[in-house]
Design a protein around this motif. Structure first.
Motif, PDB file in Angstrom:
ATOM      1  N   MET A   1      11.840  -0.196   5.268  1.00 21.36           N
ATOM      2  CA  MET A   1      10.439   0.164   5.062  1.00 21.36           C
ATOM      3  C   MET A   1      10.313   1.686   5.236  1.00 21.36           C
ATOM      4  O   MET A   1      10.064   2.177   6.331  1.00 21.36           O
ATOM      5  N   PRO A   2      10.505   2.429   4.155  1.00 26.86           N
ATOM      6  CA  PRO A   2      10.433   3.895   4.255  1.00 26.86           C
ATOM      7  C   PRO A   2       8.985   4.396   4.329  1.00 26.86           C
ATOM      8  O   PRO A   2       8.505   5.125   3.457  1.00 26.86           O
ATOM      9  N   CYS A   3       8.287   3.980   5.397  1.00 24.73           N
ATOM     10  CA  CYS A   3       6.885   4.362   5.579  1.00 24.73           C
ATOM     11  C   CYS A   3       6.761   5.873   5.674  1.00 24.73           C
ATOM     12  O   CYS A   3       7.670   6.575   6.097  1.00 24.73           O
ATOM     13  N   ARG A   4       5.597   6.387   5.309  1.00 23.00           N
ATOM     14  CA  ARG A   4       5.420   7.840   5.273  1.00 23.00           C
ATOM     15  C   ARG A   4       4.008   8.198   5.709  1.00 23.00           C
ATOM     16  O   ARG A   4       3.095   7.372   5.704  1.00 23.00           O
TER      17      ARG A   4
ATOM     18  N   PRO B   1      -3.084  -3.977  -2.800  1.00 21.01           N
ATOM     19  CA  PRO B   1      -3.620  -3.345  -3.995  1.00 21.01           C
ATOM     20  C   PRO B   1      -2.598  -2.563  -4.814  1.00 21.01           C
ATOM     21  O   PRO B   1      -2.881  -2.197  -5.957  1.00 21.01           O
ATOM     22  N   ASP B   2      -1.412  -2.311  -4.257  1.00 17.98           N
ATOM     23  CA  ASP B   2      -0.436  -1.485  -4.961  1.00 17.98           C
ATOM     24  C   ASP B   2       0.523  -2.299  -5.834  1.00 17.98           C
ATOM     25  O   ASP B   2       1.417  -1.724  -6.449  1.00 17.98           O
TER      26      ASP B   2
ATOM     27  N   VAL C   1       0.869  -1.180   0.000  1.00 21.04           N
ATOM     28  CA  VAL C   1       0.000   0.000   0.000  1.00 21.04           C
ATOM     29  C   VAL C   1       0.905   1.229   0.000  1.00 21.04           C
ATOM     30  O   VAL C   1       2.041   1.167   0.474  1.00 21.04           O
ATOM     31  N   PRO C   2       0.426   2.361  -0.529  1.00 22.10           N
ATOM     32  CA  PRO C   2       1.302   3.530  -0.680  1.00 22.10           C
ATOM     33  C   PRO C   2       1.975   3.991   0.608  1.00 22.10           C
ATOM     34  O   PRO C   2       3.114   4.467   0.577  1.00 22.10           O
TER      35      PRO C   2
ATOM     36  N   GLN D   1       7.040   1.240  -0.487  1.00 22.65           N
ATOM     37  CA  GLN D   1       7.792   0.346  -1.381  1.00 22.65           C
ATOM     38  C   GLN D   1       8.198   1.069  -2.662  1.00 22.65           C
ATOM     39  O   GLN D   1       9.238   0.752  -3.252  1.00 22.65           O
ATOM     40  N   ASP D   2       7.389   2.047  -3.106  1.00 22.80           N
ATOM     41  CA  ASP D   2       7.754   2.780  -4.312  1.00 22.80           C
ATOM     42  C   ASP D   2       9.020   3.605  -4.099  1.00 22.80           C
ATOM     43  O   ASP D   2       9.833   3.771  -5.018  1.00 22.80           O
ATOM     44  N   THR D   3       9.229   4.110  -2.885  1.00 24.50           N
ATOM     45  CA  THR D   3      10.462   4.836  -2.591  1.00 24.50           C
ATOM     46  C   THR D   3      11.664   3.900  -2.685  1.00 24.50           C
ATOM     47  O   THR D   3      12.731   4.284  -3.187  1.00 24.50           O
ATOM     48  N   LEU D   4      11.505   2.671  -2.212  1.00 25.49           N
ATOM     49  CA  LEU D   4      12.593   1.694  -2.336  1.00 25.49           C
ATOM     50  C   LEU D   4      12.926   1.433  -3.803  1.00 25.49           C
ATOM     51  O   LEU D   4      14.104   1.352  -4.182  1.00 25.49           O
ATOM     52  N   ILE D   5      11.908   1.300  -4.621  1.00 22.58           N
ATOM     53  CA  ILE D   5      12.146   1.034  -6.040  1.00 22.58           C
ATOM     54  C   ILE D   5      12.857   2.219  -6.688  1.00 22.58           C
ATOM     55  O   ILE D   5      13.807   2.046  -7.478  1.00 22.58           O
TER      56      ILE D   5
END
Length: 372
Positions: A271-274, A230-231, A199-200, A204-208
């Motif tokens: 896990m760069p959670c935000r 869902p992401d 999920v946003p 995970q998109d920051t890791l990519i």
């Protein structure tokens, strides 16, 4: 002294709150659980040492019907203690359960109650929940700071911190990572793992986006994204667009019982959670970060909400700006290129978790609050 646990968050549904509530049930002497339905629940419930009663809905709400059902269970099981797995909105049933004979009511808060505290209407509902409970608990100091202004002075004085623990018998160095690496074809390469729903908010998109910088320093590094959500389609597309798809492994959903080996398979947990939605969607704590530390992994965690409670910056890992892929990549690459430093942080993290984050301590706090 039977405790009625009323919760919308319970396995086999996966998540931090589900793990939290389920583990606390093991710390109580006599429990009956009222919760919602989810796929696979019949098989899961049959293995439990206590009774689980499920509403036919997938979301449990404080409706008159659900409230009557909770009252019936209290009377059937002679339960005079109540634990709300998440205070909002189920804690609105508190006054009715008190009238039905509840002697002690504890309402747990996590992350979503922080936005209740800032939204008119929801704020007033949260105040009613706090007044109806003997204690409202918070998982982190940040959550307490956000929620307290919405409560009455009396409810604030009754607040207590109830943080989750880590099962060190399941999460420990060498708990199966080699088998996972072999099964995924990751033997002999540096691995960075993120174990979370896709999920946003989890980043995970920051890791990519950070991965090209990591590969520049460690060309053989692999990013292991453990979990479903869902992401996934968006993340797979992003990995292709960034040019790192061949270096990213998506496992799909993994049962909660099978998670520890996936954490153990990593050299670094990240896990760069935000915080999203203008502050209404933060990371309340992040128990998976503590689990990674228990396995002896250095952690790289986004600076969001209460996540800072799960890492001692520079001692067990690093807090990073979750909106800065360059900074995230630099931290990860630094750990992969300095195994001695990574090992030092991982060992310190395991010692810290063993000393400060145990289920026995969480259970002792809860038993005190429920007077059992």
């Amino acid at each position: 002294m039977t405790v009625l646990v009323v919760t919308n968050d319970f396995p086999p549904r996966q998540g931090g709150i589900e793990t939290f509530v389920r583990s606390l049930c093991d710390e109580l002497p006599d429990v009956v659980v009222l919760t919602s339905s989810s796929p696979g629940d019949t098989s899961y419930d049959s293995e439990l040492p206590f009774r689980v009663v499920r509403e036919r809905t997938t979301v449990l709400l404080p409706t008159p019907r659900v409230t009557k059902h909770a009252v019936r269970l209290m009377r059937e099981h002679d339960a005079d203690r109540v634990l709300f797995g998440a205070a909002a909105p189920l804690g609105l049933m508190g006054p009715a359960l008190r009238r039905a004979g509840a002697r002690r009511i504890v309402a747990m808060t996590h992350g979503h109650e922080t936005w209740w505290a800032g939204v008119p209407g929801a704020r007033q509902a949260l105040r009613r929940i706090g007044d109806a409970a003997d204690t409202m608990t918070t998982v982190s100091s940040w959550c307490a700071e956000q929620i307290a202004p919405a409560l009455s002075p009396a409810a604030v004085r009754r607040m207590r911190r109830l943080a989750p623990g880590v099962d060190n018998l399941r999460f420990h160095p060498g708990c199966g990572g080699e088998q996972v690496r072999k099964g995924l074809g990751l033997e002999g390469v540096p691995v960075v793992a993120c174990v979370s729903r896709l999920v946003p908010r989890k980043g995970q998109d920051t890791l990519i986006r950070a991965w090209p910088r990591v590969l520049a320093a460690v060309p053989s590094a692999m990013l292991l994204l453990v979990g479903g959500g869902p992401d996934r389609e968006r993340l797979e597309g992003l990995a292709s667009a960034v040019g790192v798809r061949s270096s990213v492994v998506f496992t799909g959903p993994v049962p909660w019982a099978d998670i520890p080996p996936y954490v153990d398979a990593a050299d670094v947990f990240a896990m760069p959670c935000r915080t999203r939605r203008f502050g209404l969607e933060p990371e309340a704590l992040g128990i998976v970060t503590l689990e990674a530390a228990a396995v002896g992994k250095p952690v790289v965690v986004g600076d969001s909400g209460g996540a800072e409670d799960t890492v001692r910056h520079g001692e067990t890992g690093y807090l990073v700006d979750p909106y800065n892929p360059v900074a995230v990549g630099v931290r990860i690459a630094g750990l992969l290129t300095n195994p001695a430093r990574a090992r030092e942080l991982g060992e310190a993290g395991r010692a810290w978790v063993e000393q400060n984050w145990t289920w026995s301590h969480a259970g002792a706090v809860l038993r005190e609050l429920l007077d059992v």
